[in-house]
Design a protein around this motif. Sequence first.
Motif, PDB file in Angstrom:
ATOM      1  N   LEU A  88       0.830  -1.199   0.000  1.00 54.33           N
ATOM      2  CA  LEU A  88       0.000   0.000   0.000  1.00 54.33           C
ATOM      3  C   LEU A  88       0.867   1.253   0.000  1.00 54.33           C
ATOM      4  CD1 LEU A  88      -2.787   1.207   0.047  1.00 54.33           C
ATOM      5  CD2 LEU A  88      -2.784   0.972   2.525  1.00 54.33           C
ATOM      6  N   HIS A  89       1.935   1.221   0.771  1.00 51.61           N
ATOM      7  CA  HIS A  89       2.871   2.349   0.820  1.00 51.61           C
ATOM      8  C   HIS A  89       3.484   2.583  -0.558  1.00 51.61           C
ATOM      9  CE1 HIS A  89       6.571   4.524   2.012  1.00 51.61           C
ATOM     10  NE2 HIS A  89       5.752   5.037   2.934  1.00 51.61           N
ATOM     11  N   ALA A  90       3.885   1.514  -1.238  1.00 49.36           N
ATOM     12  CA  ALA A  90       4.461   1.632  -2.580  1.00 49.36           C
ATOM     13  C   ALA A  90       3.435   2.194  -3.563  1.00 49.36           C
ATOM     14  CB  ALA A  90       4.969   0.280  -3.053  1.00 49.36           C
ATOM     15  N   ALA A  91       2.187   1.738  -3.464  1.00 49.29           N
ATOM     16  CA  ALA A  91       1.133   2.229  -4.350  1.00 49.29           C
ATOM     17  C   ALA A  91       0.855   3.713  -4.108  1.00 49.29           C
ATOM     18  CB  ALA A  91      -0.140   1.411  -4.156  1.00 49.29           C
ATOM     19  N   VAL A  92       0.825   4.121  -2.845  1.00 51.95           N
ATOM     20  CA  VAL A  92       0.593   5.533  -2.514  1.00 51.95           C
ATOM     21  C   VAL A  92       1.724   6.393  -3.065  1.00 51.95           C
ATOM     22  CG1 VAL A  92       0.512   7.192  -0.608  1.00 51.95           C
ATOM     23  CG2 VAL A  92      -0.862   5.121  -0.509  1.00 51.95           C
ATOM     24  N   ASN A  93       2.960   5.951  -2.890  1.00 45.67           N
ATOM     25  CA  ASN A  93       4.094   6.728  -3.398  1.00 45.67           C
ATOM     26  C   ASN A  93       4.064   6.848  -4.912  1.00 45.67           C
ATOM     27  OD1 ASN A  93       5.112   7.264  -0.883  1.00 45.67           O
ATOM     28  ND2 ASN A  93       6.556   5.561  -0.897  1.00 45.67           N
ATOM     29  N   ARG A  94       3.769   5.758  -5.606  1.00 46.49           N
ATOM     30  CA  ARG A  94       3.715   5.794  -7.070  1.00 46.49           C
ATOM     31  C   ARG A  94       2.567   6.673  -7.558  1.00 46.49           C
ATOM     32  NH1 ARG A  94       6.243   1.534 -10.197  1.00 46.49           N
ATOM     33  NH2 ARG A  94       7.690   0.421  -8.869  1.00 46.49           N
ATOM     34  N   ALA A  95       1.399   6.563  -6.916  1.00 46.52           N
ATOM     35  CA  ALA A  95       0.255   7.375  -7.311  1.00 46.52           C
ATOM     36  C   ALA A  95       0.512   8.853  -7.041  1.00 46.52           C
ATOM     37  CB  ALA A  95      -0.997   6.910  -6.573  1.00 46.52           C
ATOM     38  N   ALA A  96       1.149   9.160  -5.935  1.00 45.59           N
ATOM     39  CA  ALA A  96       1.466  10.555  -5.606  1.00 45.59           C
ATOM     40  C   ALA A  96       2.455  11.142  -6.602  1.00 45.59           C
ATOM     41  CB  ALA A  96       2.017  10.653  -4.191  1.00 45.59           C
ATOM     42  N   ALA A  97       3.389  10.333  -7.068  1.00 40.64           N
ATOM     43  CA  ALA A  97       4.378  10.809  -8.041  1.00 40.64           C
ATOM     44  C   ALA A  97       3.723  11.134  -9.379  1.00 40.64           C
ATOM     45  CB  ALA A  97       5.470   9.760  -8.227  1.00 40.64           C
ATOM     46  N   GLU A  98       2.632  10.456  -9.701  1.00 43.51           N
ATOM     47  CA  GLU A  98       1.944  10.710 -10.959  1.00 43.51           C
ATOM     48  C   GLU A  98       1.024  11.918 -10.897  1.00 43.51           C
ATOM     49  OE1 GLU A  98       0.076   7.568 -13.034  1.00 43.51           O
ATOM     50  OE2 GLU A  98       1.624   6.145 -12.463  1.00 43.51           O
ATOM     51  N   GLY A  99       0.641  12.327  -9.721  1.00 42.50           N
ATOM     52  CA  GLY A  99      -0.232  13.484  -9.596  1.00 42.50           C
ATOM     53  C   GLY A  99      -1.693  13.106  -9.589  1.00 42.50           C
ATOM     54  N   GLY A 100      -2.517  13.899 -10.264  1.00 36.18           N
ATOM     55  CA  GLY A 100      -3.961  13.736 -10.219  1.00 36.18           C
ATOM     56  C   GLY A 100      -4.528  12.638 -11.089  1.00 36.18           C
ATOM     57  N   ASN A 101      -3.732  11.982 -11.906  1.00 36.73           N
ATOM     58  CA  ASN A 101      -4.263  10.971 -12.815  1.00 36.73           C
ATOM     59  C   ASN A 101      -4.073   9.551 -12.310  1.00 36.73           C
ATOM     60  OD1 ASN A 101      -5.122  12.887 -14.615  1.00 36.73           O
ATOM     61  ND2 ASN A 101      -3.201  12.920 -15.716  1.00 36.73           N
ATOM     62  N   ALA A 102      -4.000   9.361 -11.019  1.00 36.24           N
ATOM     63  CA  ALA A 102      -3.805   8.021 -10.462  1.00 36.24           C
ATOM     64  C   ALA A 102      -4.696   7.849  -9.237  1.00 36.24           C
ATOM     65  CB  ALA A 102      -2.350   7.812 -10.081  1.00 36.24           C
ATOM     66  N   SER A 103      -5.129   6.614  -9.023  1.00 36.38           N
ATOM     67  CA  SER A 103      -5.890   6.289  -7.825  1.00 36.38           C
ATOM     68  C   SER A 103      -5.473   4.901  -7.354  1.00 36.38           C
ATOM     69  CB  SER A 103      -7.399   6.339  -8.090  1.00 36.38           C
ATOM     70  OG  SER A 103      -7.764   5.355  -9.028  1.00 36.38           O
ATOM     71  N   ILE A 104      -5.963   4.513  -6.193  1.00 35.58           N
ATOM     72  CA  ILE A 104      -5.565   3.240  -5.596  1.00 35.58           C
ATOM     73  C   ILE A 104      -6.820   2.444  -5.264  1.00 35.58           C
ATOM     74  CG2 ILE A 104      -4.392   2.143  -3.650  1.00 35.58           C
ATOM     75  CD1 ILE A 104      -2.698   4.714  -3.476  1.00 35.58           C
ATOM     76  N   GLY A 105      -6.829   1.187  -5.681  1.00 33.35           N
ATOM     77  CA  GLY A 105      -7.894   0.265  -5.325  1.00 33.35           C
ATOM     78  C   GLY A 105      -7.326  -0.781  -4.383  1.00 33.35           C
ATOM     79  N   ILE A 106      -8.036  -1.060  -3.295  1.00 30.09           N
ATOM     80  CA  ILE A 106      -7.539  -2.016  -2.317  1.00 30.09           C
ATOM     81  C   ILE A 106      -8.629  -3.046  -2.037  1.00 30.09           C
ATOM     82  CG2 ILE A 106      -8.195  -0.544  -0.376  1.00 30.09           C
ATOM     83  CD1 ILE A 106      -5.566  -1.579   0.964  1.00 30.09           C
ATOM     84  N   GLU A 107      -8.244  -4.317  -2.016  1.00 35.02           N
ATOM     85  CA  GLU A 107      -9.202  -5.394  -1.799  1.00 35.02           C
ATOM     86  C   GLU A 107      -9.427  -5.593  -0.307  1.00 35.02           C
ATOM     87  OE1 GLU A 107      -9.883 -10.000  -3.207  1.00 35.02           O
ATOM     88  OE2 GLU A 107      -7.840  -9.235  -3.043  1.00 35.02           O
ATOM     89  N   GLY A 108     -10.676  -5.684   0.086  1.00 29.56           N
ATOM     90  CA  GLY A 108     -11.010  -5.919   1.482  1.00 29.56           C
ATOM     91  C   GLY A 108     -11.020  -7.398   1.804  1.00 29.56           C
ATOM     92  N   ALA A 109     -11.145  -7.720   3.079  1.00 29.65           N
ATOM     93  CA  ALA A 109     -11.192  -9.113   3.519  1.00 29.65           C
ATOM     94  C   ALA A 109     -12.405  -9.840   2.943  1.00 29.65           C
ATOM     95  CB  ALA A 109     -11.224  -9.176   5.046  1.00 29.65           C
ATOM     96  N   ASP A 110     -13.437  -9.077   2.563  1.00 30.23           N
ATOM     97  CA  ASP A 110     -14.645  -9.669   1.981  1.00 30.23           C
ATOM     98  C   ASP A 110     -14.534  -9.883   0.473  1.00 30.23           C
ATOM     99  OD1 ASP A 110     -14.643  -7.007   1.252  1.00 30.23           O
ATOM    100  OD2 ASP A 110     -16.621  -6.559   2.074  1.00 30.23           O
ATOM    101  N   GLY A 111     -13.379  -9.539  -0.108  1.00 31.74           N
ATOM    102  CA  GLY A 111     -13.167  -9.727  -1.539  1.00 31.74           C
ATOM    103  C   GLY A 111     -13.654  -8.579  -2.403  1.00 31.74           C
ATOM    104  N   VAL A 112     -14.198  -7.540  -1.800  1.00 28.94           N
ATOM    105  CA  VAL A 112     -14.698  -6.381  -2.538  1.00 28.94           C
ATOM    106  C   VAL A 112     -13.577  -5.360  -2.698  1.00 28.94           C
ATOM    107  CG1 VAL A 112     -16.370  -4.496  -2.502  1.00 28.94           C
ATOM    108  CG2 VAL A 112     -17.029  -6.742  -1.672  1.00 28.94           C
ATOM    109  N   TRP A 113     -13.428  -4.855  -3.925  1.00 29.24           N
ATOM    110  CA  TRP A 113     -12.413  -3.825  -4.203  1.00 29.24           C
ATOM    111  C   TRP A 113     -13.011  -2.456  -3.925  1.00 29.24           C
ATOM    112  CZ3 TRP A 113      -7.364  -4.552  -5.478  1.00 29.24           C
ATOM    113  CH2 TRP A 113      -6.989  -5.859  -5.755  1.00 29.24           C
ATOM    114  N   ARG A 114     -12.262  -1.638  -3.204  1.00 29.66           N
ATOM    115  CA  ARG A 114     -12.716  -0.303  -2.836  1.00 29.66           C
ATOM    116  C   ARG A 114     -11.629   0.722  -3.139  1.00 29.66           C
ATOM    117  NH1 ARG A 114     -14.242  -3.884   1.059  1.00 29.66           N
ATOM    118  NH2 ARG A 114     -16.447  -3.916   1.605  1.00 29.66           N
ATOM    119  N   PRO A 115     -12.034   1.960  -3.369  1.00 30.04           N
ATOM    120  CA  PRO A 115     -11.016   3.006  -3.554  1.00 30.04           C
ATOM    121  C   PRO A 115     -10.356   3.329  -2.218  1.00 30.04           C
ATOM    122  CG  PRO A 115     -13.217   3.940  -3.715  1.00 30.04           C
ATOM    123  CD  PRO A 115     -13.383   2.454  -3.580  1.00 30.04           C
ATOM    124  N   PHE A 116      -9.066   3.575  -2.268  1.00 37.87           N
ATOM    125  CA  PHE A 116      -8.320   3.971  -1.074  1.00 37.87           C
ATOM    126  C   PHE A 116      -8.400   5.480  -0.992  1.00 37.87           C
ATOM    127  CE2 PHE A 116      -4.278   5.086   1.044  1.00 37.87           C
ATOM    128  CZ  PHE A 116      -4.439   4.389   2.206  1.00 37.87           C
TER     129      PHE A 116
END
Length: 86
Positions: A36-64
């Motif tokens: 998650l830390h790596a994804a946040v750093n990469r998304a932050a480096a790209e600016g406004g054109n990036a987002s992060i999706g994270i899978e929950g324990a229930d198998g549902v993907w949600r935006p971070f």
Amino acid sequence: MTRVYEVPYFAEDDLGWPVRVDGRIVARCESRYAALHAAVNRAAAEGGNASIGIEGADGVWRPFGSDAKRPSRVPAMPARRFSVVR
């Protein structure tokens, strides 16, 4: 075009947690937190054109959300004055 960094809930066997973009692995990490830390750093480096999706324990993907990010420098708290009253 928005790039979505994906971090799964479970690791891939002994390979660790992958960070994916468009189904392609861009990083492997030893823990889910590190992924998650790596994804946040990469998304932050790209600016406004990036987002992060994270899978929950229930198998549902949600935006971070940005509410989970901490500022790099926390502002100092104002001094408090206490008085003892008897």
